[in-house]
Design an enzyme around this catalytic site. Structure first.
Site, short mmCIF file in Angstrom:
data_model
loop_
_atom_site.label_atom_id
_atom_site.label_comp_id
_atom_site.label_asym_id
_atom_site.label_seq_id
_atom_site.Cartn_x
_atom_site.Cartn_y
_atom_site.Cartn_z
N HIS A 116 0.79 -1.23 0.00
CA HIS A 116 0.00 0.00 0.00
C HIS A 116 0.82 1.28 0.00
O HIS A 116 0.25 2.38 0.00
CB HIS A 116 -0.96 0.00 1.20
CG HIS A 116 -0.25 -0.14 2.53
ND1 HIS A 116 -0.90 0.08 3.72
CD2 HIS A 116 1.02 -0.48 2.86
CE1 HIS A 116 -0.06 -0.11 4.73
NE2 HIS A 116 1.11 -0.45 4.22
N HIS A 117 2.15 1.18 0.02
CA HIS A 117 2.98 2.38 -0.03
C HIS A 117 3.36 2.76 -1.46
O HIS A 117 3.98 3.81 -1.67
CB HIS A 117 4.26 2.19 0.78
CG HIS A 117 4.03 1.96 2.24
ND1 HIS A 117 3.24 2.77 3.01
CD2 HIS A 117 4.48 0.97 3.07
CE1 HIS A 117 3.21 2.31 4.26
NE2 HIS A 117 3.94 1.21 4.31
N ALA A 118 3.02 1.94 -2.44
CA ALA A 118 3.35 2.24 -3.83
C ALA A 118 2.40 3.29 -4.39
O ALA A 118 1.18 3.14 -4.32
CB ALA A 118 3.31 0.97 -4.67
N ASN A 160 -0.24 5.18 2.40
CA ASN A 160 -0.13 6.49 1.77
C ASN A 160 -0.27 6.42 0.25
O ASN A 160 -0.91 7.28 -0.37
CB ASN A 160 1.17 7.18 2.16
CG ASN A 160 2.40 6.31 1.91
OD1 ASN A 160 2.34 5.09 1.87
ND2 ASN A 160 3.56 6.95 1.76
#
Length: 313
Positions: A116-118, A160
């Site tokens: 989920h940080h990509a 993010n």
């Protein structure tokens, strides 16, 4: 219940690297040995068309060709390798497959994922391609433009990249419960962000989750839920800073799955983070999530089979 895996594609990491690559194979082996009613399938890779629904063409091409510069590789946290590319594609493909299966059977899982940080144009925090975002966009393309997706992100770190990708998209709702003082230190703006203090334990966490789920379903009516069931809120996680017990994590999963089942919503689960000082504890937490999900699957499967005529599979 169907579960999809990609652990045969292993990144060559330097000695002492903090990413627990071995947890995925150990989780699959435990599921295979203890949950015979879970059907395990090796995931197919997400192709360029799938990735291109979320990520810029330039970024996908540069990742695939090994053209990330050293700074970009440091931001991701992995040295580039062909195995990194293949594993990242397979992990995204596994969440796509889990969504397709959930739309038929009610519940399905990716035994990895939760990257989920990509962002659309870059990777961060051990995340190359954003599997939940790719899966959400793929379901909208396959099922129809009216498909609405809720991403319930209970990894200890804010998603993010996911929040930024869908910030101005009313068809996807992002909910995140995360450590207030943990990575990423500059948070993106999701639809519903709940920041928790260091040391937050079971009771405080579950109260916050209950309020967040109520708010989510009051504001948004999804077609599908993608649930990131991180093991890193567990106490003693090296990167976590919260203090949930195994019982607390299991209650968290039960809350989410119950809320979805009560509303007749299909759920695709991804494992997300988990960096326990004792990797057995991380694997045990992930396994408990899959075991509970398989029990929910047996209760909702018939209902989804009966209504699957309107779902593209």
């Amino acid at each position: 219940m169907q579960a999809f895996y990609s652990d045969h594609f292993v990144l060559p990491l330097p000695p002492g690297h903090r990413f627990p690559m071995e947890k995925y194979a150990r989780l699959r082996e435990r599921v295979a040995g203890e949950l015979p009613h879970v059907e395990l399938t090796e995931a197919l890779p997400a192709d360029d068309a799938m990735l291109g629904r979320v990520h810029s063409r330039e970024y996908v091409e540069r990742v695939s060709a090994g053209e990330l510069d050293p700074k970009e590789q440091r931001s991701i946290g992995f040295p580039w390798s062909p195995q990194m590319v293949e594993r990242s594609r397979r992990s995204a493909g596994a969440t796509v497959a889990a969504c397709r299966a959930a739309l038929i059977d009610g519940v399905a899982a990716n035994l990895a994922g939760g990257t989920h940080h990509a962002y659309a144009d870059r990777g961060e925090g051990f995340c190359v391609f954003n599997d939940a975002a790719v899966a959400a966009r793929t379901m909208q393309a396959e099922v129809g433009p009216g498909t609405r997706v809720a991403i319930i992100d209970l990894d200890v770190h804010q998603g993010n990249g996911t929040a930024a990708i869908f910030e101005h998209d009313p068809s996807v709702f992002t909910l995140s419960l995360h450590g207030e003082h943990n990575y990423p230190f500059h948070k993106a703006t999701g639809d519903l962000d709940v920041a928790l203090p260091d040391g937050c334990g079971d009771e405080e966490y579950l109260v916050a989750l209950g309020h967040a789920l109520t708010d989510l379903f009051a504001q948004f009516t999804p077609t599908l839920v993608i649930y990131l069931a991180g093991a890193d809120p567990l106490e003693n996680d090296r990167l976590g800073r919260l203090s949930l017990t195994h019982d607390g994590l299991l209650a968290r999963d039960h809350h989410v799955l119950t809320a979805c089942a009560e509303r007749g919503l299909p759920v695709a689960i991804a494992m997300a983070g988990g960096y326990g000082r004792d990797i057995d504890q991380t694997v045990a937490a992930h396994f408990a999530t899959i075991r509970l999900a398989s029990r929910f699957h047996r209760t909702v499967r018939g209902r989804f089979h009966a209504s699957a005529g309107g779902v593209l599979v």
